[in-house]
Write an enzyme that holds these catalytic residues in place. Structure first.
Site, PDB file in Angstrom:
ATOM      1  N   TYR A 106      -6.844 -10.360   9.429  1.00  0.00           N
ATOM      2  CA  TYR A 106      -5.840 -10.582  10.473  1.00  0.00           C
ATOM      3  C   TYR A 106      -4.528 -11.001   9.816  1.00  0.00           C
ATOM      4  O   TYR A 106      -4.535 -11.803   8.877  1.00  0.00           O
ATOM      5  CB  TYR A 106      -6.289 -11.666  11.457  1.00  0.00           C
ATOM      6  N   GLU A 151      -1.197 -11.356  11.845  1.00  0.00           N
ATOM      7  CA  GLU A 151      -0.089 -11.374  12.816  1.00  0.00           C
ATOM      8  C   GLU A 151       1.120 -12.067  12.198  1.00  0.00           C
ATOM      9  O   GLU A 151       0.979 -13.021  11.433  1.00  0.00           O
ATOM     10  CB  GLU A 151      -0.524 -12.096  14.096  1.00  0.00           C
ATOM     11  N   ASP A 164      13.698   8.997  18.831  1.00  0.00           N
ATOM     12  CA  ASP A 164      12.271   9.140  18.530  1.00  0.00           C
ATOM     13  C   ASP A 164      12.139  10.386  17.656  1.00  0.00           C
ATOM     14  O   ASP A 164      12.229  11.513  18.151  1.00  0.00           O
ATOM     15  CB  ASP A 164      11.504   9.282  19.847  1.00  0.00           C
ATOM     16  N   THR A 183       6.181   8.538  14.433  1.00  0.00           N
ATOM     17  CA  THR A 183       4.796   8.449  13.990  1.00  0.00           C
ATOM     18  C   THR A 183       4.820   8.762  12.506  1.00  0.00           C
ATOM     19  O   THR A 183       5.810   9.273  11.974  1.00  0.00           O
ATOM     20  CB  THR A 183       3.891   9.473  14.709  1.00  0.00           C
ATOM     21  N   LYS A 234       2.670  13.145  11.498  1.00  0.00           N
ATOM     22  CA  LYS A 234       3.027  14.525  11.850  1.00  0.00           C
ATOM     23  C   LYS A 234       3.675  15.185  10.625  1.00  0.00           C
ATOM     24  O   LYS A 234       3.037  15.294   9.595  1.00  0.00           O
ATOM     25  CB  LYS A 234       3.938  14.527  13.077  1.00  0.00           C
ATOM     26  N   ARG A 274      -2.446   8.187  10.478  1.00  0.00           N
ATOM     27  CA  ARG A 274      -2.158   8.092  11.920  1.00  0.00           C
ATOM     28  C   ARG A 274      -1.563   6.719  12.201  1.00  0.00           C
ATOM     29  O   ARG A 274      -2.219   5.691  11.991  1.00  0.00           O
ATOM     30  CB  ARG A 274      -3.477   8.286  12.673  1.00  0.00           C
TER      31      ARG A 274
HETATM   32  N1  DSN Z   1       0.827  14.243  20.786  1.00  0.00           N
HETATM   33  C1  DSN Z   1       2.128  14.481  20.241  1.00  0.00           C
HETATM   34  C2  DSN Z   1       2.476  15.925  20.264  1.00  0.00           C
HETATM   35  O1  DSN Z   1       1.572  16.729  20.207  1.00  0.00           O
HETATM   36  O2  DSN Z   1       3.641  16.275  20.327  1.00  0.00           O
HETATM   37  C3  DSN Z   1       3.177  13.693  20.888  1.00  0.00           C
HETATM   38  O3  DSN Z   1       2.659  12.629  21.582  1.00  0.00           O
END
Ligand code: DSN
Length: 508
Positions: free
Chosen positions: A94, A96, A271, A300, A303, A309
């Site tokens: 932990y 925090e 974003d 994120t 991607k 992730r």
């Molecule tokens: N799940 C992502 C996408 O496929 O674009 C975005 O949340």
């Protein structure tokens, strides 16, 4: 099953394609790795001794990923180093708080990995501050929204009341602050233009927190219309102007977006979850680099950035202390093992090869777009300058759902997506979103993209809507010529065999 060593190359397309390019140099993790093989095998043996079905599912997943032509724009393949950095005892701690300021004792190793991840992220993106704790993109956005609310609504209220902490507010001041926090406005991109659910839409918490209005794209061109966005911002006067998308195939001019935000007193939040890899790889620079223009940027990490992730927030100095309150404000305990993997992924993204990768992602998307256009498929905006293509399949008489399913039957994995002003709505849709980050990691180049365009075109031409009981064309059921399905599945498998995934890792 061992990765094939000698395989036929791509099947020649019936339609002349671009001159075959040299495939990009393989990503670091596609180099054969005996060490990774040993590590993954040993890990699975340990898991198998407790619950063999989980070990089997993990082993089956690598085979599924090897066997599919992965064109989902939001997916990728992380390196063995990234994957292995997650599977360890950092998960048990932990932590925090933030680096050096924890609510728990014994966090020195978590401090090390969190500080490293943040340092790599700052260097990679040229950001003042990086917060690497968010567990996902939605968490990163929530952290960012509350950072702006903290900076622009809560802090002034505390100052007016002459206190430093919300616990010191009177009941009346607290009630007023809560009302103010829940009465702010957000302006973001509409869903059918390619925006994201977390940008103020009702099914998501952001839509319940903010009064939201959205901007779309020009109906004639499918492109963002900055004059229209400016007009909407002047009228609506949002606290937060959100830019960023999950299904828009063009670049966004963040310099102009910041100009609009400044004019109406809004904070610009970008974003960049989908295109963070293109920012890291210096394909999106100047006006198109969100970090250079926005006060706060979320992403994120799994991607186009090719990490584990998870999520991340980048921001300027003024927002840093507010962003750092993410845990425990809206986040649970930081996933220290994932922060370790983020540090590894960001270190990889700082290597020169990552720039080649990012450029190849875009080159591949453009080759795919050209291949589809040449064969007669309409594309939203007529092409792409990022990592994705949005194909409008209505010209084939299909819904997005039918096209997605027929392609999947043939070994081509995409996902359906609404197109602007979609008559089929968000469930059936008229579009298919096709992205190149994963297959580029696997080593495929522009020549292979033309072959993939041919596979997609062949399937779409051989698919027709089934007829419902009352004689109308179904939006979900379809008929796909079995011979075409088999031929395309075979061609897709042959294509992939030339680009082994995680070669040397043999878990079966
Ligand atoms: N799940 C992502 C996408 O496929 O674009 C975005 O949340």
């Amino acid at each position: 099953m061992a990765a094939p060593s000698a395989v036929p190359g791509p099947v020649p397309s019936a339609v002349p394609g671009p001159t075959p390019s040299a495939a990009p140099s393989p990503a670091p993790h596609t180099a054969a790795s005996a060490a990774a093989d040993t590590a993954f095998r040993s890990a699975l043996d340990v898991v198998r001794a407790v619950e063999p079905r989980v070990a089997d599912a993990i082993g089956a997943e690598i085979e599924d990923q090897r066997a599919s032509l992965k064109l989902i724009a939001s997916e990728n393949y992380a390196s063995p180093a990234v994957l292995l950095a997650m599977g360890n005892w950092l998960s048990d701690k932990y932590a925090e708080g933030t680096v050096g300021r924890r609510f728990y004792a014994g966090c020195r190793n978590v401090d090390t990995v969190e500080a490293l991840a943040a340092e790599h992220a700052r260097e990679l993106f040229g950001a003042d501050h990086a917060y690497v704790q968010p567990h996902s993109g939605i968490d990163a956005n929530l952290t960012a929204f509350w950072a702006v609310l903290s900076q622009r609504v809560e802090s002034p209220a505390l100052a007016r009341a002459g206190v430093r902490n919300v616990n010191d507010l009177t009941e009346q001041d607290w009630a007023e602050l809560r009302r103010d926090l829940g009465n702010q406005r957000m302006l973001g991109m509409s869903l059918d233009a390619g925006g994201h659910l977390t940008h103020g839409f009702r099914p998501n918490i952001s839509g319940k927190m903010f009064e939201q209005r959205s901007y779309g794209t020009d109906p004639a061109t499918g492109l963002l219309d900055y004059d229209a966005i400016r007009a909407a911002a002047r009228e609506f006067r949002p606290l937060i102007l959100v830019a960023g998308y999950s299904a828009y195939p063009r670049r966004v001019n963040f310099r102009l977006m910041r100009e609009i935000a400044d004019e109406v007193g809004a904070t610009l939040m970008v974003d960049m979850a989908h295109f963070a890899g293109l920012v890291a790889g210096k394909v999106l620079t100047g006006d198109f680099d969100p970090v250079a223009h926005a006060q706060i940027v979320t992403t994120t990490t799994h991607k186009s950035l090719r990490g584990p992730r998870g999520g991340m927030v980048l921001c300027n100095e003024e927002l840093a202390e507010h962003v750092d309150r993410g845990c425990p404000l809206v986040l649970g305990g930081p996933p220290s093992h994932v922060m370790a993997a983020k540090a590894v992924a960001f270190a990889e993204a700082r290597r020169p090869e990552f720039r080649q990768y990012a450029q190849q992602v875009v080159d591949n998307a453009q080759a795919l777009a050209e291949g589809l256009l040449r064969r007669g498929t309409r594309l939203v905006t007529g092409g792409t300058d990022n990592h994705l293509v949005l194909a409008d399949v209505s010209g084939h008489g299909l819904t997005g759902r039918q096209a997605e399913a027929a392609l999947l039957d043939s070994g081509v994995v995409t996902n359906r997506n609404a197109v602007p002003q979609d008559p089929n709505g968000a469930w059936y849709t008229s579009g298919v979103r096709i992205g190149t980050p994963a297959l580029t990691t696997r080593g495929l180049g522009t020549a292979e993209m033309d072959e993939i365009a041919d596979l997609i075109d062949t399937v779409l031409r051989a698919t027709a809507p089934a007829t419902t009981a009352d004689g109308r064309p179904s939006k979900a059921q379809y008929r796909l010529d079995a011979g075409v399905r088999e031929a395309v599945t075979k061609r897709a498998a042959e294509l992939l065999a030339g680009f082994p995934l995680y070669p040397g890792v043999d878990l079966v």
